[in-house]
Design a protein around this motif. Structure first.
Motif, PDB file in Angstrom:
ATOM      1  N   GLN A  75       4.405 -39.098  -7.694  1.00 24.77           N
ATOM      2  CA  GLN A  75       5.051 -37.798  -7.484  1.00 24.77           C
ATOM      3  C   GLN A  75       4.122 -36.766  -6.865  1.00 24.77           C
ATOM      4  O   GLN A  75       4.564 -35.674  -6.487  1.00 24.77           O
ATOM      5  CB  GLN A  75       5.578 -37.253  -8.825  1.00 24.77           C
ATOM      6  CG  GLN A  75       4.543 -36.572  -9.715  1.00 24.77           C
ATOM      7  CD  GLN A  75       3.555 -37.521 -10.379  1.00 24.77           C
ATOM      8  OE1 GLN A  75       3.746 -38.733 -10.314  1.00 24.77           O
ATOM      9  NE2 GLN A  75       2.531 -36.989 -11.015  1.00 24.77           N
ATOM     10  N   GLN A  76       2.843 -37.097  -6.742  1.00 21.09           N
ATOM     11  CA  GLN A  76       1.857 -36.088  -6.351  1.00 21.09           C
ATOM     12  C   GLN A  76       2.042 -35.614  -4.904  1.00 21.09           C
ATOM     13  O   GLN A  76       2.412 -36.389  -4.014  1.00 21.09           O
ATOM     14  CB  GLN A  76       0.429 -36.629  -6.497  1.00 21.09           C
ATOM     15  CG  GLN A  76       0.082 -37.143  -7.868  1.00 21.09           C
ATOM     16  CD  GLN A  76       0.273 -38.649  -7.984  1.00 21.09           C
ATOM     17  OE1 GLN A  76       1.145 -39.227  -7.342  1.00 21.09           O
ATOM     18  NE2 GLN A  76      -0.550 -39.275  -8.808  1.00 21.09           N
ATOM     19  N   ILE A  77       1.756 -34.328  -4.707  1.00 19.35           N
ATOM     20  CA  ILE A  77       1.619 -33.782  -3.362  1.00 19.35           C
ATOM     21  C   ILE A  77       0.148 -33.900  -2.997  1.00 19.35           C
ATOM     22  O   ILE A  77      -0.716 -33.365  -3.689  1.00 19.35           O
ATOM     23  CB  ILE A  77       2.069 -32.309  -3.291  1.00 19.35           C
ATOM     24  CG1 ILE A  77       3.531 -32.167  -3.746  1.00 19.35           C
ATOM     25  CG2 ILE A  77       1.866 -31.737  -1.881  1.00 19.35           C
ATOM     26  CD1 ILE A  77       4.522 -32.854  -2.854  1.00 19.35           C
ATOM     27  N   MET A  78      -0.160 -34.610  -1.899  1.00 20.46           N
ATOM     28  CA  MET A  78      -1.536 -34.861  -1.476  1.00 20.46           C
ATOM     29  C   MET A  78      -1.918 -33.909  -0.348  1.00 20.46           C
ATOM     30  O   MET A  78      -1.210 -33.813   0.664  1.00 20.46           O
ATOM     31  CB  MET A  78      -1.687 -36.305  -0.999  1.00 20.46           C
ATOM     32  CG  MET A  78      -1.547 -37.321  -2.107  1.00 20.46           C
ATOM     33  SD  MET A  78      -3.001 -37.311  -3.179  1.00 20.46           S
ATOM     34  CE  MET A  78      -2.418 -38.370  -4.518  1.00 20.46           C
ATOM     35  N   ILE A  79      -3.045 -33.238  -0.534  1.00 27.05           N
ATOM     36  CA  ILE A  79      -3.492 -32.216   0.422  1.00 27.05           C
ATOM     37  C   ILE A  79      -4.939 -32.494   0.794  1.00 27.05           C
ATOM     38  O   ILE A  79      -5.793 -32.672  -0.081  1.00 27.05           O
ATOM     39  CB  ILE A  79      -3.384 -30.813  -0.195  1.00 27.05           C
ATOM     40  CG1 ILE A  79      -1.979 -30.575  -0.750  1.00 27.05           C
ATOM     41  CG2 ILE A  79      -3.758 -29.740   0.831  1.00 27.05           C
ATOM     42  CD1 ILE A  79      -1.928 -29.586  -1.884  1.00 27.05           C
ATOM     43  N   GLY A  80      -5.224 -32.521   2.083  1.00 22.83           N
ATOM     44  CA  GLY A  80      -6.592 -32.718   2.549  1.00 22.83           C
ATOM     45  C   GLY A  80      -7.040 -31.579   3.434  1.00 22.83           C
ATOM     46  O   GLY A  80      -6.231 -30.758   3.884  1.00 22.83           O
ATOM     47  N   PHE A  81      -8.330 -31.529   3.678  1.00 20.29           N
ATOM     48  CA  PHE A  81      -8.912 -30.556   4.601  1.00 20.29           C
ATOM     49  C   PHE A  81      -9.487 -31.296   5.802  1.00 20.29           C
ATOM     50  O   PHE A  81     -10.031 -32.401   5.659  1.00 20.29           O
ATOM     51  CB  PHE A  81     -10.017 -29.757   3.915  1.00 20.29           C
ATOM     52  CG  PHE A  81      -9.545 -28.475   3.295  1.00 20.29           C
ATOM     53  CD1 PHE A  81      -9.891 -27.246   3.837  1.00 20.29           C
ATOM     54  CD2 PHE A  81      -8.736 -28.497   2.172  1.00 20.29           C
ATOM     55  CE1 PHE A  81      -9.450 -26.066   3.267  1.00 20.29           C
ATOM     56  CE2 PHE A  81      -8.291 -27.324   1.592  1.00 20.29           C
ATOM     57  CZ  PHE A  81      -8.647 -26.099   2.139  1.00 20.29           C
ATOM     58  N   ALA A  82      -9.385 -30.688   6.950  1.00 22.63           N
ATOM     59  CA  ALA A  82     -10.001 -31.224   8.163  1.00 22.63           C
ATOM     60  C   ALA A  82     -10.944 -30.167   8.716  1.00 22.63           C
ATOM     61  O   ALA A  82     -10.497 -29.156   9.260  1.00 22.63           O
ATOM     62  CB  ALA A  82      -8.940 -31.591   9.193  1.00 22.63           C
ATOM     63  N   ALA A  83     -12.237 -30.387   8.536  1.00 20.84           N
ATOM     64  CA  ALA A  83     -13.252 -29.495   9.094  1.00 20.84           C
ATOM     65  C   ALA A  83     -13.706 -30.095  10.417  1.00 20.84           C
ATOM     66  O   ALA A  83     -14.319 -31.169  10.444  1.00 20.84           O
ATOM     67  CB  ALA A  83     -14.424 -29.356   8.124  1.00 20.84           C
ATOM     68  N   GLU A  84     -13.388 -29.433  11.504  1.00 22.69           N
ATOM     69  CA  GLU A  84     -13.657 -29.991  12.832  1.00 22.69           C
ATOM     70  C   GLU A  84     -14.485 -29.028  13.673  1.00 22.69           C
ATOM     71  O   GLU A  84     -14.402 -27.807  13.504  1.00 22.69           O
ATOM     72  CB  GLU A  84     -12.339 -30.286  13.566  1.00 22.69           C
ATOM     73  CG  GLU A  84     -11.389 -31.222  12.824  1.00 22.69           C
ATOM     74  CD  GLU A  84     -11.893 -32.653  12.762  1.00 22.69           C
ATOM     75  OE1 GLU A  84     -12.837 -32.984  13.509  1.00 22.69           O
ATOM     76  OE2 GLU A  84     -11.351 -33.439  11.968  1.00 22.69           O
ATOM     77  N   THR A  85     -15.259 -29.596  14.580  1.00 22.86           N
ATOM     78  CA  THR A  85     -16.065 -28.779  15.498  1.00 22.86           C
ATOM     79  C   THR A  85     -15.412 -28.656  16.867  1.00 22.86           C
ATOM     80  O   THR A  85     -15.835 -27.842  17.695  1.00 22.86           O
ATOM     81  CB  THR A  85     -17.473 -29.389  15.664  1.00 22.86           C
ATOM     82  OG1 THR A  85     -17.354 -30.735  16.154  1.00 22.86           O
ATOM     83  CG2 THR A  85     -18.223 -29.389  14.339  1.00 22.86           C
ATOM     84  N   GLU A  86     -14.377 -29.466  17.133  1.00 19.83           N
ATOM     85  CA  GLU A  86     -13.666 -29.405  18.419  1.00 19.83           C
ATOM     86  C   GLU A  86     -12.269 -29.989  18.255  1.00 19.83           C
ATOM     87  O   GLU A  86     -12.002 -30.742  17.314  1.00 19.83           O
ATOM     88  CB  GLU A  86     -14.442 -30.166  19.502  1.00 19.83           C
ATOM     89  CG  GLU A  86     -14.643 -31.633  19.177  1.00 19.83           C
ATOM     90  CD  GLU A  86     -15.416 -32.382  20.243  1.00 19.83           C
ATOM     91  OE1 GLU A  86     -15.713 -31.773  21.281  1.00 19.83           O
ATOM     92  OE2 GLU A  86     -15.711 -33.569  20.036  1.00 19.83           O
ATOM     93  N   ASN A  87     -11.389 -29.631  19.180  1.00 26.91           N
ATOM     94  CA  ASN A  87     -10.016 -30.176  19.198  1.00 26.91           C
ATOM     95  C   ASN A  87      -9.401 -30.145  17.798  1.00 26.91           C
ATOM     96  O   ASN A  87      -8.918 -31.158  17.281  1.00 26.91           O
ATOM     97  CB  ASN A  87     -10.019 -31.598  19.745  1.00 26.91           C
ATOM     98  CG  ASN A  87     -10.577 -31.670  21.154  1.00 26.91           C
ATOM     99  OD1 ASN A  87     -10.405 -30.749  21.952  1.00 26.91           O
ATOM    100  ND2 ASN A  87     -11.259 -32.768  21.460  1.00 26.91           N
ATOM    101  N   LEU A  88      -9.403 -28.952  17.199  1.00 26.78           N
ATOM    102  CA  LEU A  88      -9.059 -28.798  15.783  1.00 26.78           C
ATOM    103  C   LEU A  88      -7.689 -29.377  15.436  1.00 26.78           C
ATOM    104  O   LEU A  88      -7.572 -30.254  14.567  1.00 26.78           O
ATOM    105  CB  LEU A  88      -9.111 -27.310  15.403  1.00 26.78           C
ATOM    106  CG  LEU A  88      -8.673 -26.964  13.979  1.00 26.78           C
ATOM    107  CD1 LEU A  88      -9.609 -27.598  12.964  1.00 26.78           C
ATOM    108  CD2 LEU A  88      -8.618 -25.441  13.792  1.00 26.78           C
ATOM    109  N   ILE A  89      -6.644 -28.904  16.077  1.00 25.19           N
ATOM    110  CA  ILE A  89      -5.283 -29.304  15.713  1.00 25.19           C
ATOM    111  C   ILE A  89      -5.050 -30.784  16.030  1.00 25.19           C
ATOM    112  O   ILE A  89      -4.442 -31.510  15.232  1.00 25.19           O
ATOM    113  CB  ILE A  89      -4.240 -28.417  16.418  1.00 25.19           C
ATOM    114  CG1 ILE A  89      -4.449 -26.936  16.030  1.00 25.19           C
ATOM    115  CG2 ILE A  89      -2.831 -28.870  16.068  1.00 25.19           C
ATOM    116  CD1 ILE A  89      -4.339 -26.672  14.547  1.00 25.19           C
TER     117      ILE A  89
END
Length: 406
Positions: free
Chosen positions: A322-336
């Motif tokens: 049932q969990q909602i999974m959330i991550g982070f993306a730390a990027e130096t280029e082409n973020l999206i």
């Protein structure tokens, strides 16, 4: 959280009164408007003039010292406050509040307050442990007042005991927490949230390790915001430099394998799982038990064999119910572009993308952040440059209120 909030500080006659000017100063630095009421006993320890100069507001010390014929000062003060903080709260004022006694300016004003009241006891340990004091505190809690536990330590009487005023930073944190609970919709009430924060440390030997620049600030901001919105928060953290939010259970970790174990265990009963920790992609295959000595070889090189760490977020998403999974993306280029690819590759519900790197004023080791939330539904929610705490509040409100196509 405290900007433009009206905080009333009610000082009574305890030795810890000498710490309250600094408390007022910290609240004012947070943007709060502070006014003070002092008992006659409190003026034996600090002067009303001190508090007046710090707050730029007149200090109430006498119930009959009525200067404005258009209002009754203690009622006007009670109407003005968004929160009343009784600090230090002596056994005497606690007894008065519990029994509705109003015989001087502090007790009279508090009797008229119908906003949240935070009581911060500070007294001799024998007075605190007295059954009458404990019964009075239970009565006040039953009325809906909030009580901070005093700390154990060296008392004014010259011995150790429970009764010391909590650290000022802890009092400020409690005020922010309570104000948030009364200001924000409790969107995460009765929800269990698990958040990781900080950088992994992969040992080379007992004195060296491989790590990254993550300070843990964003993870702690996400944990703070979640508690403000009513969540039961477990924070899996590698940093010891930040103060954990109130009402948060902290589980320490150092390396990626420890983080994986903790997150897999805690995620089983969670409603939301958020990976904010910056995990090293690789670890040393054979960390040394003793410090590696400098070798004077012709090549002047040291070779380390690295092996890949597990993809913790991807593994958690594969096991979710049932969990909602959330991550982070730390990027130096082409973020999206990179964040969208990460969302699909790891099969999570949300990715929060933020730009990092030496040319950016957001991300690692900064106080501000600018992120874009990407959902598994294909939605994008760009947020403006804000403090990390403001970013966290905005992000949680979006996540909690956006339905996902399951």
């Amino acid at each position: 959280m405290l900007r433009d909030k009206h905080i009333g500080i009610f000082i009574t006659g305890g030795i810890a009164s000498y710490k309250i000017p600094e408390l007022a100063r910290q609240l004012i630095k947070k943007g709060a408007m502070v006014r003070v009421v002092m008992s006659k006993a409190a003026t034996e320890f600090i002067t009303p003039l001190t508090m007046q100069i710090l707050t730029k507001q007149a200090v109430l010390v006498d119930v009959f010292d009525e200067k404005n014929p258009a209002s009754v000062q203690h009622v006007e003060m009670a109407d003005w406050v968004d929160m009343a903080v009784v600090v230090p709260a002596t056994a005497n004022i606690i007894a008065k509040m519990a029994n509705g006694i109003a015989d001087e300016i502090v007790s009279t004003t508090l009797l008229a307050v119908n906003k949240p009241r935070l009581i911060v006891p500070a007294m001799n340990t024998k007075m605190y442990d007295n059954p009458a004091t404990q019964n009075n505190l239970e009565t006040l809690a039953g009325y809906g007042d909030y009580i901070m536990e005093p700390e154990t330590g060296f008392l004014a009487e010259g011995y150790e005991g429970k009764g010391r005023l909590p650290e000022l930073g802890s009092i400020v944190q409690m005020i922010e927490f309570l104000m948030a609970k009364h200001s924000y919709p409790q969107l995460l009430a009765n929800k269990k949230v698990v958040i990781s924060a900080g950088a992994t440390k992969e040992r080379i030997d007992p004195v060296r390790y491989i790590t990254n620049d993550s300070s843990g600030k964003m993870g702690y901001a996400m944990a703070t915001a979640a508690t403000w919105l009513g969540a039961d928060v477990t924070l899996v953290s590698s940093t010891q430099r930040l103060t954990a939010p109130i009402n948060t259970h902290v589980i320490p970790f150092e390396n990626a394998l420890e983080l994986q174990t903790a997150m897999e265990t805690e995620a089983k009963q969670a409603d939301y799982v958020m990976m904010v920790a910056a995990v090293s992609d690789y670890r040393v295959a054979h960390p040394q038990e003793q410090k590696i000595k400098k070798q004077h070889h012709q090549s002047n090189q040291l070779t380390l064999e690295l092996i890949e760490n597990p993809d913790i977020l991807k593994g958690l998403a594969a096991q979710k119910n049932q969990q909602i999974m959330i991550g982070f993306a730390a990027e130096t280029e082409n973020l999206i572009e990179h964040a969208q690819a990460k969302l699909q590759r790891k099969k999570v519900d949300w990715i929060i993308a933020n730009q990092v790197g030496k040319n950016h004023q957001t991300g690692f080791n900064t106080d501000d952040n600018q992120v874009t939330l990407l959902s598994a539904n294909g939605e994008r929610f760009p947020l403006p440059l804000m403090s990390k705490l403001e970013t966290a509040l905005a992000a949680w409100q979006i996540i909690a209120q956006t339905p996902l196509n399951k």
